[in-house]
Scaffold this active site. Structure first.
Site, PDB file in Angstrom:
ATOM      1  N   VAL A  63       5.816  -3.968   1.682  1.00 19.48           N
ATOM      2  CA  VAL A  63       4.634  -5.030   1.385  1.00 19.48           C
ATOM      3  C   VAL A  63       3.737  -4.872   2.613  1.00 19.48           C
ATOM      4  CG1 VAL A  63       4.025  -7.148   0.796  1.00 19.48           C
ATOM      5  CG2 VAL A  63       6.181  -6.124   0.083  1.00 19.48           C
ATOM      6  N   CYS A  64       2.320  -4.687   2.490  1.00 18.47           N
ATOM      7  CA  CYS A  64       1.342  -4.830   3.359  1.00 18.47           C
ATOM      8  C   CYS A  64       1.635  -3.910   4.639  1.00 18.47           C
ATOM      9  CB  CYS A  64       1.186  -6.537   3.673  1.00 18.47           C
ATOM     10  SG  CYS A  64      -0.192  -6.873   4.497  1.00 18.47           S
ATOM     11  N   THR A  65       1.682  -4.615   5.798  1.00 12.83           N
ATOM     12  CA  THR A  65       1.797  -3.809   6.974  1.00 12.83           C
ATOM     13  C   THR A  65       3.274  -3.499   7.351  1.00 12.83           C
ATOM     14  OG1 THR A  65       1.917  -5.912   8.156  1.00 12.83           O
ATOM     15  CG2 THR A  65      -0.380  -4.872   8.260  1.00 12.83           C
ATOM     16  N   THR A 124      -1.752   0.175   2.803  1.00 13.80           N
ATOM     17  CA  THR A 124      -1.362  -0.869   3.385  1.00 13.80           C
ATOM     18  C   THR A 124      -2.937  -1.813   3.261  1.00 13.80           C
ATOM     19  OG1 THR A 124      -0.379  -1.822   5.403  1.00 13.80           O
ATOM     20  CG2 THR A 124      -2.232  -0.139   5.814  1.00 13.80           C
TER      21      THR A 124
END
Length: 326
Positions: free
Chosen positions: A109-111, A129
């Protein structure tokens, strides 16, 4: 079907929403499936002591990386603001290296994608990302193909998602894959996610590349494009609009926005077309003309290239969600 075991890796400085978003999706999904089915989530960390999230709250792991040695159906690593600039803690990095053998599906998830990159899991993969860190991810892990403009991407068994709330979209995609689209839509409505975004949707507006100075020539170029999307814009005509040479405009535009003028124009047109497709039933040729694509087939090709879906598929996904009975 059986219970789906989900492991989410947490760490000091984790983004709380990267953890809570998917967990809430899985918890809501459990209300729509039969007994003995659904998702069982395990938070995994370096120790059982609480970690401090980036917003200051404390999150407690259910098991350590050493203890979580068994198999999982889904394994995710949550992001955090510090991950793009430092390697993850060794215990988490070592645990993630074995993710392909620990889980049927794994991802970030994300970074959290940076943690996967340090574990060697992004090489040869198409990934995404948070839009703000996409370029840094591409530079740090050049063997990966970083797609800047997607909510989430699946490449084989690897799932990656855009920033923060995109973890909800990733969770919904996993629910849809396991239990079907109607249940995913029902969960989205319970969470008051007005429109469940598809993986192919843009994660940002073209205005997120706006220069800091709203009066700068580059801002004037952007405003000119946005106010006349249907017009034919070339580097030469844009340069004339602000009294610059084409070469200087191209150089300064990239310096101030991080993208080329052509890229901005195409993003702006796609964004406008998305809004029209979501809002009305105009013929595709009318949408294409009003948004500057000229022809419906050109809009079709650009949507497929950028979003992974056709304009018709994009519109149909919104109509399906809006018409699903409560």
């Amino acid at each position: 079907m059986v219970v789906q075991k989900v492991a989410i890796a947490i760490h000091e400085g984790v983004q709380a929403l990267d953890v809570a978003g998917p967990i809430d999706v899985f918890a809501e999904a459990n209300a729509f499936v039969g007994a003995g089915e659904g998702f069982e989530v395990l938070l995994v960390g370096a120790s059982r002591s609480p970690v401090r999230a980036s917003n200051g709250m404390q999150i407690l792991a259910d098991a350590t990386f050493e203890e979580a040695s068994g198999g999982f159906d889904v394994l995710l690593v949550a992001g955090g603001p510090a991950l793009p600039d430092r390697a993850p803690e060794p215990a988490m990095q070592n645990w993630l290296r074995h993710a392909p053998w620990r889980a049927s599906i794994y991802g970030s998830v994300c970074t959290g994608a940076f943690a996967l990159g340090h574990a060697g899991l992004l090489d040869g993969k198409r990934v995404t990302t948070h839009w703000q860190n996409a370029q840094k991810l591409a530079e740090r892990f050049p063997a990966a193909t970083v797609v800047h403009d997607r909510i989430h991407i699946r490449d084989g068994r690897l799932f990656t998602s855009a920033g923060v709330t995109a973890g909800i979209d990733l969770g919904l995609a996993l629910v849809a894959e396991r239990y079907g689209h109607p249940i995913a839509v029902a969960v989205a409505k319970r969470l008051v996610v007005v429109a469940q975004r598809q993986g192919g949707q843009s994660q940002f507006s073209p205005y997120l590349s706006a220069p800091a100075d709203p009066e700068s020539p580059m801002s004037r170029v952007q405003n000119h494009v946005m106010s006349a999307l249907a017009a034919r814009h070339t580097l030469q005509t844009l340069a004339q609009h602000v009294g610059m040479s084409a070469r200087n405009l191209a150089r300064h535009f990239v310096q101030e926005t991080g993208i080329t003028p052509h890229e901005f124009i195409e993003r702006a047109r796609v964004d406008a077309a998305r809004a029209m497709l979501e809002a009305n039933d105009l013929p595709l040729k009318a949408v294409a003309f009003d948004c500057g694509f000229g022809r419906a087939d050109r809009m079709h090709d650009i949507f497929k290239e950028r979003l992974g879906v056709t304009p018709l598929q994009y519109r149909a996904s919104f109509r399906h969600e809006q018409e699903t009975p409560r």
